[in-house]
Scaffold this motif. Structure first.
Motif, PDB file in Angstrom:
ATOM      1  N   SER A   1       0.832  -1.200   0.000  1.00 55.89           N
ATOM      2  CA  SER A   1       0.000   0.000   0.000  1.00 55.89           C
ATOM      3  C   SER A   1       0.863   1.244   0.000  1.00 55.89           C
ATOM      4  CB  SER A   1      -0.939   0.021   1.221  1.00 55.89           C
ATOM      5  OG  SER A   1      -0.218   0.313   2.399  1.00 55.89           O
ATOM      6  N   GLY A   2       0.239   2.354  -0.391  1.00 53.24           N
ATOM      7  CA  GLY A   2       0.847   3.657  -0.208  1.00 53.24           C
ATOM      8  C   GLY A   2       0.282   4.266   1.064  1.00 53.24           C
ATOM      9  N   GLY A   3      -0.073   5.538   0.996  1.00 57.40           N
ATOM     10  CA  GLY A   3      -0.623   6.198   2.175  1.00 57.40           C
ATOM     11  C   GLY A   3      -2.119   6.019   2.266  1.00 57.40           C
ATOM     12  N   VAL A   4      -2.583   5.057   3.037  1.00 58.14           N
ATOM     13  CA  VAL A   4      -4.022   4.827   3.191  1.00 58.14           C
ATOM     14  C   VAL A   4      -4.524   5.463   4.480  1.00 58.14           C
ATOM     15  CG1 VAL A   4      -4.005   2.731   1.808  1.00 58.14           C
ATOM     16  CG2 VAL A   4      -3.627   2.555   4.267  1.00 58.14           C
ATOM     17  N   ASP A   5      -5.844   5.576   4.617  1.00 60.13           N
ATOM     18  CA  ASP A   5      -6.458   6.267   5.742  1.00 60.13           C
ATOM     19  C   ASP A   5      -6.392   5.442   7.016  1.00 60.13           C
ATOM     20  OD1 ASP A   5      -9.482   4.972   6.177  1.00 60.13           O
ATOM     21  OD2 ASP A   5      -8.622   4.648   4.195  1.00 60.13           O
ATOM     22  N   LEU A   6      -6.901   6.007   8.108  1.00 59.01           N
ATOM     23  CA  LEU A   6      -6.797   5.385   9.423  1.00 59.01           C
ATOM     24  C   LEU A   6      -7.552   4.057   9.496  1.00 59.01           C
ATOM     25  CD1 LEU A   6      -5.688   5.882  12.320  1.00 59.01           C
ATOM     26  CD2 LEU A   6      -7.874   6.949  12.860  1.00 59.01           C
ATOM     27  N   SER A   7      -8.806   4.034   9.046  1.00 59.56           N
ATOM     28  CA  SER A   7      -9.600   2.812   9.116  1.00 59.56           C
ATOM     29  C   SER A   7      -9.000   1.704   8.249  1.00 59.56           C
ATOM     30  CB  SER A   7     -11.042   3.108   8.683  1.00 59.56           C
ATOM     31  OG  SER A   7     -11.818   1.928   8.672  1.00 59.56           O
ATOM     32  N   SER A   8      -8.565   2.060   7.048  1.00 55.18           N
ATOM     33  CA  SER A   8      -7.955   1.062   6.162  1.00 55.18           C
ATOM     34  C   SER A   8      -6.666   0.530   6.760  1.00 55.18           C
ATOM     35  CB  SER A   8      -7.683   1.677   4.784  1.00 55.18           C
ATOM     36  OG  SER A   8      -8.878   2.083   4.166  1.00 55.18           O
ATOM     37  N   SER A   9      -5.880   1.395   7.404  1.00 57.04           N
ATOM     38  CA  SER A   9      -4.641   0.956   8.050  1.00 57.04           C
ATOM     39  C   SER A   9      -4.937  -0.030   9.173  1.00 57.04           C
ATOM     40  CB  SER A   9      -3.878   2.160   8.595  1.00 57.04           C
ATOM     41  OG  SER A   9      -3.450   3.017   7.552  1.00 57.04           O
ATOM     42  N   LYS A  10      -5.981   0.237   9.958  1.00 56.52           N
ATOM     43  CA  LYS A  10      -6.355  -0.679  11.033  1.00 56.52           C
ATOM     44  C   LYS A  10      -6.779  -2.032  10.486  1.00 56.52           C
ATOM     45  CE  LYS A  10      -7.836   2.838  14.387  1.00 56.52           C
ATOM     46  NZ  LYS A  10      -8.997   3.399  15.134  1.00 56.52           N
ATOM     47  N   THR A  11      -7.520  -2.019   9.393  1.00 54.94           N
ATOM     48  CA  THR A  11      -7.954  -3.272   8.781  1.00 54.94           C
ATOM     49  C   THR A  11      -6.764  -4.064   8.264  1.00 54.94           C
ATOM     50  OG1 THR A  11     -10.096  -2.354   8.149  1.00 54.94           O
ATOM     51  CG2 THR A  11      -9.351  -4.296   6.950  1.00 54.94           C
ATOM     52  N   LEU A  12      -5.849  -3.413   7.591  1.00 54.46           N
ATOM     53  CA  LEU A  12      -4.680  -4.098   7.056  1.00 54.46           C
ATOM     54  C   LEU A  12      -3.803  -4.656   8.174  1.00 54.46           C
ATOM     55  CD1 LEU A  12      -3.756  -1.678   4.141  1.00 54.46           C
ATOM     56  CD2 LEU A  12      -4.642  -4.007   3.936  1.00 54.46           C
ATOM     57  N   GLU A  13      -3.656  -3.895   9.265  1.00 54.10           N
ATOM     58  CA  GLU A  13      -2.867  -4.403  10.386  1.00 54.10           C
ATOM     59  C   GLU A  13      -3.525  -5.631  11.008  1.00 54.10           C
ATOM     60  OE1 GLU A  13      -1.575  -5.444  14.114  1.00 54.10           O
ATOM     61  OE2 GLU A  13      -3.512  -4.413  13.910  1.00 54.10           O
ATOM     62  N   ARG A  14      -4.854  -5.586  11.158  1.00 49.49           N
ATOM     63  CA  ARG A  14      -5.567  -6.731  11.749  1.00 49.49           C
ATOM     64  C   ARG A  14      -5.436  -7.980  10.872  1.00 49.49           C
ATOM     65  NH1 ARG A  14     -10.489  -8.157  10.423  1.00 49.49           N
ATOM     66  NH2 ARG A  14     -11.090  -6.069   9.707  1.00 49.49           N
TER      67      ARG A  14
ATOM     68  N   VAL B   1     -12.026   6.694   0.503  1.00 53.22           N
ATOM     69  CA  VAL B   1     -12.236   7.383   1.780  1.00 53.22           C
ATOM     70  C   VAL B   1     -11.759   8.830   1.629  1.00 53.22           C
ATOM     71  CG1 VAL B   1     -11.629   7.450   4.225  1.00 53.22           C
ATOM     72  CG2 VAL B   1     -11.971   5.245   3.085  1.00 53.22           C
ATOM     73  N   GLY B   2     -12.584   9.766   2.056  1.00 48.52           N
ATOM     74  CA  GLY B   2     -12.281  11.174   1.870  1.00 48.52           C
ATOM     75  C   GLY B   2     -12.993  11.773   0.682  1.00 48.52           C
ATOM     76  N   VAL B   3     -13.598  10.898  -0.133  1.00 46.07           N
ATOM     77  CA  VAL B   3     -14.451  11.337  -1.237  1.00 46.07           C
ATOM     78  C   VAL B   3     -15.841  10.735  -1.076  1.00 46.07           C
ATOM     79  CG1 VAL B   3     -14.811  11.355  -3.738  1.00 46.07           C
ATOM     80  CG2 VAL B   3     -12.502  11.594  -2.810  1.00 46.07           C
ATOM     81  N   HIS B   4     -15.880   9.401  -0.942  1.00 45.07           N
ATOM     82  CA  HIS B   4     -17.161   8.698  -0.829  1.00 45.07           C
ATOM     83  C   HIS B   4     -17.491   8.271   0.598  1.00 45.07           C
ATOM     84  CE1 HIS B   4     -15.562   7.668  -4.966  1.00 45.07           C
ATOM     85  NE2 HIS B   4     -16.644   8.357  -5.231  1.00 45.07           N
ATOM     86  N   HIS B   5     -16.516   8.299   1.494  1.00 45.76           N
ATOM     87  CA  HIS B   5     -16.719   7.833   2.865  1.00 45.76           C
ATOM     88  C   HIS B   5     -16.002   8.775   3.830  1.00 45.76           C
ATOM     89  CE1 HIS B   5     -18.022   3.974   1.130  1.00 45.76           C
ATOM     90  NE2 HIS B   5     -16.966   4.082   0.343  1.00 45.76           N
ATOM     91  N   ARG B   6     -16.578   8.928   5.010  1.00 47.90           N
ATOM     92  CA  ARG B   6     -15.898   9.665   6.074  1.00 47.90           C
ATOM     93  C   ARG B   6     -14.742   8.831   6.616  1.00 47.90           C
ATOM     94  NH1 ARG B   6     -18.790  14.029   7.968  1.00 47.90           N
ATOM     95  NH2 ARG B   6     -20.977  14.148   7.270  1.00 47.90           N
ATOM     96  N   GLY B   7     -13.747   9.510   7.166  1.00 48.92           N
ATOM     97  CA  GLY B   7     -12.606   8.804   7.720  1.00 48.92           C
ATOM     98  C   GLY B   7     -11.674   9.776   8.422  1.00 48.92           C
TER      99      GLY B   7
END
Length: 361
Positions: free
Chosen positions: A85-98, A314-320
């Motif tokens: 990944s490159g620079g993804v948002d907070l929620s996506s980062s949490k999902t990838l870490e999990r 995220v940041g266009v279609h979804h809050r984050g």
């Protein structure tokens, strides 16, 4: 109409250079936000997000059902998955870490040689840094090394003021030039320097707050580690007589922060193990090696990815939320458009749910 600033999700600066207005309802139809975008990078990325490329398998454009069937078969045949990944948002980062901690995949960052070297150097030696607000308010001399505006086009507008001179080093900084500059700021040696660096040395001598802003191309790839180390040592030395800081705006600050919070380890920047399936999420496919599956908005073509999966953003279609590149503040991301597409991590979770056993990460 009332204007409201929104945070742009597309660069590490995370500035509010995009404005959204609530449109007046016309003819009984629902109002749509009117966007004014003042950044070329943001304009391109918002256009891509709201006009994604169609789903593709190999050379063929396919339906969502056909795409999911092909991806499911591809994942079922894989015993090791690497997600880059490159620079993804907070929620996506949490999902990838999990998913990584659960052994479903190996998660790695895709970043420049300098970004990796800077993380190693600052983690080992420490670095004197500052927030962007602190620099804007107090710095009296800025030095842009490489091209930091390449990844954050509005950087000079955000941190500079009319009273602050900006010195620029357009190309990667040569190690010999940096060593000579280091020596010249300790003792007068103007003959060692090119005219631009000689001028910079004089400006540093009279400055009270000197800020170095680093781009991804601050040093050539082979010089990134040595250059980062020398630069950090120089910054420490300059602080004996003035305040001096070095700042690199990390596009992956959010992902790095999440991974450290949850694992107390650093997120690797290259695949640690061979894989039978490589997935890339929201990174620059045009300059990357080939992958098996690309999640994103713009199709890099069959030469770069076997499968292309269009996604909402995220940041266009979804809050984050995302951490700004200087690592000092977490900023909210708004939802300003609609999309029926899943996000990249929603796609990933759906596909991994078809696997009976966890993949080896």
């Amino acid at each position: 109409m009332s204007a409201a600033s929104i945070v742009c999700p597309f660069c590490p600066l995370a500035c509010d250079g995009v404005l959204a207005w609530d449109a007046v309802e016309v003819g009984g139809t629902d109002a749509q936000p009117i966007l004014t975008i003042t950044c070329d990078l943001a304009a391109r990325q918002f256009h891509a997000a709201t006009n994604p490329s169609p789903a593709r398998v190999g050379q063929d454009v396919v339906t969502t059902a056909e795409l999911e069937q092909s991806l499911t078969q591809r994942i079922a045949a894989s015993d090791r998955i690497v997600v880059i990944s490159g620079g993804v948002d907070l929620s996506s980062s949490k999902t990838l870490e999990r998913l990584s901690s659960d052994g479903r995949l190996t998660w790695c960052l895709e970043q420049s040689s300098f970004a990796s070297a800077w993380q190693r150097t600052s983690g080992r030696d420490g670095v004197v840094s500052a927030t962007l607000a602190d620099i804007r308010q107090h710095a009296d001399l800025l030095w842009f090394v490489g091209n930091p505006q390449g990844s954050a086009p509005r950087l000079d507008q955000v941190i500079a003021s009319d009273r602050v001179p900006i010195m620029e080093h357009a190309a990667s900084l040569d190690l010999d030039d940096l060593a000579s500059l280091t020596l010249a700021t300790r003792e007068p040696h103007p003959h060692l320097l090119s005219p631009p660096l000689a001028r910079l040395a004089l400006e540093i001598e009279s400055s009270r707050f000197f800020a170095v802003i680093l781009g991804n191309d601050a040093f050539a790839p082979d010089d990134a580690d040595a250059g980062s180390s020398l630069l950090v040592q120089w910054i420490w030395t300059l602080n004996r007589h003035r305040r001096a800081v070095a700042v690199y705006l990390d596009d992956a600050a959010t992902s790095r922060s999440v991974y450290r919070w949850r694992t107390n380890r650093s997120l690797p920047t290259v695949p640690a193990v061979p894989s039978t399936l490589t997935i890339r999420i929201e990174s620059d496919a045009a300059t990357s090696s080939r992958c098996d599956i690309q999640f994103g908005t713009t199709d890099p073509g069959p030469g770069r990815a076997e499968h292309f999966v269009p996604c909402s953003v995220v940041g266009v279609h979804h809050r984050g939320a995302k951490v700004r590149g200087d690592g000092t503040v977490t900023l909210p991301l708004a939802s300003i458009a609609t999309s029926s597409l899943p996000t990249a991590t929603q796609w990933l979770e759906r596909l991994l749910s078809h696997a009976v056993q966890p993949f080896r990460g």
